[in-house]
Design a protein around this motif. Structure first.
Motif: not given
Length: 380
Positions: A128-156
């Motif tokens: 369970p700790p391993e499952i929580i870890f790898h799903w969480t870090v992957c979700a965070l990586a995707f969310a960070i990329g998506w957030g930066l993408r949205a910020s860039e689009h708003r700035a443009v």
């Protein structure tokens, strides 16, 4: 080019860490599997990451590489942090940050399938700790990329809107300047046409009335008539190019400083408390300069009525020997103007001031708004 070099260096670092993790080995290595197969997977995944910005679609291959290895080995594979999890996170981030919306979610779905396979068939990933870890870090990586993408689009988008507003403002300003110059030309035509017409009539009358004067006087008067007629024709030819079709040239004298009383009276009729003062020899101002003073005061009073919550306005015209100073000061607070408004009234007043080599300043003062114009005086 710079981004390509940066991505290549990042991929090289990922590959070096992954290979070192396998062969040193690091404590982060879990599970049973072939180090050679794991090394091949690390190198292929790192190679795909070299194109994470240039060709984001290749980042999906990072998930496919490990899914294929897991299926072919029936889950008997090594579980790596630097060789697997870090490339996973980089691929998810890159897809969300640099890929299209559709590609980003397709990549996220591919990553989810690969993680589910690991959770179901690789014992090292089932705690369970391993499952929580790898799903969480992957979700965070995707969310960070998506957030930066949205910020860039708003700035443009914001930069594009600002550029469009600026371009529209420049066009409106240029149109306002053109319209104001045409209006000035028409009014100057009327001033000159009236004056020259009077000169022509007077010269003709004098030429006919002189009986006993020398011939030199007659020739001088005839020269005045000819020069006046030629000037009138030239003014009409020039201004006809600026007039709108259908407008008829008039010889009606234009207003001047002498018409300020009527202008002030009209402003008072709207409820404004207007005081006016004219000092100096205003009667000796040239007609064109007198017209410019009148128009500046007229436009200033119009702006007060349209754009300021004012109760009182002070108008002063000081006719000095070398210049004319015009001041219009109100006690109102400015109202919000429409976005991108170029301020056509101020543009027109500045054009009139510039026509006589003068300057015009308009700015807020302690308790209101002030317009001040200084026009060099042309000797009459």
């Amino acid at each position: 080019m710079i981004h390509a070099v940066q991505d290549a260096l990042l991929a090289l670092a990922v590959a070096a860490l992954g290979v070192a993790e396998i062969w040193v080995p690091f404590e982060s290595v879990n599970g049973q599997g072939s180090p050679v197969v794991s090394t091949v997977g690390v190198v292929i995944a790192a190679g795909l990451l070299t194109q994470r910005r240039a060709r984001p679609v290749l980042s999906v291959g990072v998930f496919a590489v490990w899914l294929v290895i897991g299926v072919t080995t029936l889950g008997e594979m090594q579980v790596l942090f630097f060789g697997q999890m870090v490339p996973f996170m980089l691929a998810l981030y890159s897809l969300a940050r640099h890929g299209s919306r559709r590609l980003a979610w397709t990549g996220a779905a591919s990553a989810a399938v690969t993680l589910l396979f690991g959770d179901l068939f690789i014992p090292a990933l089932q705690a369970p700790p391993e499952i929580i870890f790898h799903w969480t870090v992957c979700a965070l990586a995707f969310a960070i990329g998506w957030g930066l993408r949205a910020s860039e689009h708003r700035a443009v988008a914001a930069a594009l809107r600002a550029s469009q507003v600026e371009a529209a403002s420049r066009e409106l300003t240029a149109a306002a300047i053109t319209d104001e110059r045409a209006r000035i030309a028409r009014e100057l035509h009327d001033v000159l046409a009236h004056s020259v017409s009077v000169m022509v009539v007077q010269a003709g009358a004098a030429a006919q009335a002189v009986d006993d004067d020398p011939a030199f006087v007659r020739r001088a008067l005839e020269s005045i008539r000819a020069t006046g007629a030629e000037s009138l024709d030239e003014v009409r030819r020039v201004v006809n190019m600026l007039r709108d079709s259908g407008e008829e040239a008039g010889l009606v004298p234009q207003p001047g400083v002498g018409g300020l009383d009527d202008l002030v009276a009209a402003a008072r009729a709207t409820g404004l408390q207007v005081t006016s003062e004219v000092t100096g020899d205003a009667d000796r101002l040239p007609a064109g300069l007198s017209l410019a003073v009148f128009r500046i005061v007229q436009e200033s009073l119009t702006n007060v009525r349209k754009h300021a919550r004012a109760d009182a306005v002070q108008v002063s015209v000081n006719c000095e020997p070398h210049q004319v100073e015009v001041r219009v000061v109100d006690d109102g607070a400015a109202q919000a103007s429409s976005p991108g408004s170029p301020g056509h009234g101020l543009i027109g007043m500045r054009e009139r001031a510039a026509l006589y080599g003068g300057t015009l300043e308009a700015a807020r003062v302690a308790d209101g708004f002030a317009v001040r114009a200084v026009l060099p005086r042309i000797a009459s």
